[in-house]
Design a protein around this motif. Structure first.
Motif, mmCIF file in Angstrom:
data_model
loop_
_atom_site.group_PDB
_atom_site.id
_atom_site.type_symbol
_atom_site.label_atom_id
_atom_site.label_comp_id
_atom_site.label_asym_id
_atom_site.label_seq_id
_atom_site.Cartn_x
_atom_site.Cartn_y
_atom_site.Cartn_z
ATOM 1 N N GLU A 1 0.854 -1.246 -0.005
ATOM 2 C CA GLU A 1 0.092 -0.054 0.151
ATOM 3 C C GLU A 1 1.027 1.313 0.026
ATOM 4 N N LEU A 2 1.978 1.247 0.727
ATOM 5 C CA LEU A 2 2.677 2.529 1.022
ATOM 6 C C LEU A 2 3.681 2.776 -0.162
ATOM 7 N N LEU A 3 4.505 1.907 -0.746
ATOM 8 C CA LEU A 3 5.474 2.165 -1.668
ATOM 9 C C LEU A 3 4.736 3.035 -2.950
ATOM 10 N N PRO A 4 3.797 2.627 -3.354
ATOM 11 C CA PRO A 4 3.032 3.292 -4.173
ATOM 12 C C PRO A 4 2.699 4.781 -3.937
ATOM 13 N N ILE A 5 2.349 5.087 -2.698
ATOM 14 C CA ILE A 5 2.139 6.263 -1.940
ATOM 15 C C ILE A 5 3.655 7.192 -2.132
ATOM 16 N N SER A 6 4.707 6.586 -1.772
ATOM 17 C CA SER A 6 6.051 7.181 -1.881
ATOM 18 C C SER A 6 5.987 7.649 -3.323
ATOM 19 N N ILE A 7 5.821 7.045 -4.259
ATOM 20 C CA ILE A 7 5.984 7.472 -5.701
ATOM 21 C C ILE A 7 5.061 8.616 -5.766
ATOM 22 N N GLU A 8 3.900 8.610 -5.505
ATOM 23 C CA GLU A 8 2.842 9.903 -5.615
ATOM 24 C C GLU A 8 3.468 10.828 -4.646
ATOM 25 N N MET A 9 4.187 10.826 -3.722
ATOM 26 C CA MET A 9 4.671 11.868 -2.627
ATOM 27 C C MET A 9 5.868 12.584 -3.728
ATOM 28 N N ILE B 1 9.946 15.296 7.024
ATOM 29 C CA ILE B 1 9.989 14.027 7.668
ATOM 30 C C ILE B 1 8.378 13.525 7.644
ATOM 31 N N TRP B 2 8.293 12.146 7.401
ATOM 32 C CA TRP B 2 6.925 11.852 7.339
ATOM 33 C C TRP B 2 6.983 10.273 8.341
ATOM 34 N N ASN B 3 5.823 10.084 8.969
ATOM 35 C CA ASN B 3 5.808 8.780 9.767
ATOM 36 C C ASN B 3 5.385 8.011 8.579
ATOM 37 N N PHE B 4 6.047 7.096 7.982
ATOM 38 C CA PHE B 4 5.784 6.048 7.025
ATOM 39 C C PHE B 4 5.003 4.752 7.388
ATOM 40 N N THR B 5 3.976 4.721 8.118
ATOM 41 C CA THR B 5 3.200 3.614 8.817
ATOM 42 C C THR B 5 1.937 3.747 8.577
ATOM 43 N N ASN B 6 1.265 2.399 8.275
ATOM 44 C CA ASN B 6 -0.276 2.781 8.580
ATOM 45 C C ASN B 6 -0.745 2.993 9.970
ATOM 46 N N PRO B 7 -1.770 3.647 10.083
ATOM 47 C CA PRO B 7 -2.332 4.163 11.306
ATOM 48 C C PRO B 7 -2.520 2.999 11.845
ATOM 49 N N GLY B 8 -2.581 3.238 13.498
ATOM 50 C CA GLY B 8 -2.702 2.196 14.519
ATOM 51 C C GLY B 8 -1.530 1.324 14.515
ATOM 52 N N VAL B 9 -1.747 0.421 15.652
ATOM 53 C CA VAL B 9 -1.017 -0.552 15.910
ATOM 54 C C VAL B 9 -1.424 -2.158 15.843
ATOM 55 N N PRO C 1 -5.965 10.270 2.301
ATOM 56 C CA PRO C 1 -7.212 9.900 3.286
ATOM 57 C C PRO C 1 -7.202 8.403 2.921
ATOM 58 N N GLN C 2 -7.069 7.852 1.568
ATOM 59 C CA GLN C 2 -7.438 6.674 1.599
ATOM 60 C C GLN C 2 -6.575 5.626 2.244
ATOM 61 N N LEU C 3 -5.762 5.991 2.861
ATOM 62 C CA LEU C 3 -4.750 5.132 3.894
ATOM 63 C C LEU C 3 -5.478 4.109 4.715
ATOM 64 N N LEU C 4 -5.182 3.000 4.709
ATOM 65 C CA LEU C 4 -5.826 1.922 5.538
ATOM 66 C C LEU C 4 -5.230 1.861 7.055
ATOM 67 N N SER C 5 -5.905 1.570 7.732
ATOM 68 C CA SER C 5 -5.419 1.227 9.142
ATOM 69 C C SER C 5 -4.759 0.125 9.243
ATOM 70 N N ILE C 6 -3.485 -0.365 9.861
ATOM 71 C CA ILE C 6 -2.718 -1.299 9.972
ATOM 72 C C ILE C 6 -3.573 -2.793 9.550
ATOM 73 N N LYS C 7 -4.537 -2.917 10.504
ATOM 74 C CA LYS C 7 -5.032 -4.442 10.380
ATOM 75 C C LYS C 7 -5.950 -4.367 9.099
ATOM 76 N N ASP C 8 -6.517 -3.437 8.754
ATOM 77 C CA ASP C 8 -7.276 -3.235 7.438
ATOM 78 C C ASP C 8 -6.305 -3.695 6.379
ATOM 79 N N SER C 9 -5.236 -3.081 6.179
ATOM 80 C CA SER C 9 -4.134 -3.187 5.171
ATOM 81 C C SER C 9 -3.758 -4.310 5.040
ATOM 82 N N LEU C 10 -3.383 -5.153 6.234
ATOM 83 C CA LEU C 10 -3.049 -6.323 6.430
ATOM 84 C C LEU C 10 -3.755 -7.360 5.645
ATOM 85 N N ILE C 11 -5.065 -7.368 5.892
ATOM 86 C CA ILE C 11 -5.959 -8.082 5.400
ATOM 87 C C ILE C 11 -6.294 -8.083 3.810
ATOM 88 N N LYS C 12 -6.358 -6.785 3.379
ATOM 89 C CA LYS C 12 -6.418 -6.532 2.250
ATOM 90 C C LYS C 12 -5.397 -6.808 1.121
#
Length: 303
Positions: A203-211, A219-227, A278-289
């Protein structure tokens, strides 16, 4: 400098110069560029060799530079404890040299860094939901690897052309990759069970290209929201991939007896990244998807 204002990409033609061809993230970046028809070239220069970096840039004439090179240690960061000069050469001297050359050439550098420079403390307690923000100073230097990364992040803040992405415990859908956090913990004899911020690369590497295309810096915390905790991941692995999978836990005190350097455990506040994407998924939702549904084992049909 002639750099564009933060967040204003303009209409320039994209062409990426990527360092870290043989690394996990560097390899994935190349595949993403191919899929998106973005021209790219892997750098051949060594990061600590300024003239070789200048030659790469002159030959490629990139729009952006990506740094996915670095020493993390094999099989893990304990290697850095006994190879300190080699670690400094790449993680400190090399990264700073690349940032400086890019600044001289008015190029934005997307630097894949680490969020393993923090640990839970009295203001950011485990389970509180209060994460470390981009402006917080690192408080974890328990490993030499983390110490070098914290040092470089602090120095890179002086370079207005650098976009620092704090990656943590990276995960991908490729469960055969030994660098994948899930692959690692499924192979450990015992694991701790601590909630952490993590990075789903699919999910996040394509976002880094868009960045990069947005010319974002800082500096950006480059993690999915949550733990998510080790046990929660292993439960998903069991439920989606291997119903017979079992594991054993042990405490941080027990873990300390079998590792050389302490490990970072923390929650990073991903609200800045979430606001930009805004489309960034939470860590658990991203893991599943992105990880577990694509790897789900379909039960054999009954005969």
């Amino acid at each position: 400098m002639g750099l564009p204002a933060n967040g204003c990409a303009g209409d320039k033609q994209l062409k990426f110069l990527i360092y870290g061809r043989t690394g996990w993230i560097g390899g994935l970046l190349g595949k993403l560029c191919e899929a998106q028809n973005i021209p790219f070239v892997y750098g051949s220069g060594r990061l600590e060799n300024r003239s070789s970096l200048e030659a790469d840039i002159a030959a490629v004439n990139p729009s952006h530079v990506f740094n996915a090179a670095g020493v993390t240690g094999r099989p893990n960061v304990d290697w850095c404890e006994s190879h300190k000069v080699e670690t400094i050469r790449t993680n400190v001297v090399g990264t700073l040299t690349l940032a400086d050359v890019c600044r001289e050439k008015s190029l934005i550098l997307i630097n894949y860094a680490t969020g393993c420079i923090f640990e839970y403390d009295s203001l950011h307690t485990l389970g509180s939901g209060v994460g470390f923000k981009e402006e917080d100073s690192p408080n974890f230097i328990g490993s030499f690897y983390s110490k070098t990364k914290a040092m470089v992040e602090d120095l890179l803040q002086n370079y207005e052309n650098v976009c620092t992405l704090r990656v943590r415990m990276p995960i991908s859908s490729d469960l055969s990759n030994p660098r994948n956090f899930i692959t690692k913990i499924t192979r450990y004899e015992k694991v701790v069970d601590i909630p952490n911020s993590m990075t789903i690369l699919d999910e996040l590497l394509p976002i880094s290209i868009e960045m990069a295309t947005r010319d974002l810096t800082g500096i950006w915390n480059f993690t999915n929201p949550g733990v998510v905790s080790h046990n929660e991941i292993l439960e998903m692995y069991r439920d989606y991939v291997d119903p017979s999978f079992t594991w054993k836990n042990f405490t941080l005190e027990e873990q300390a007896k079998v590792i050389v350097a302490p490990r970072s455990n923390n929650e990073l506040d991903a609200s800045k990244l979430k606001k930009e994407f805004p489309q960034l998924l939470s860590i658990k939702d991203s893991l599943i998807k992105y990880v577990f549904q694509p790897n789900a084992k379909v039960p054999a049909p009954s005969t």
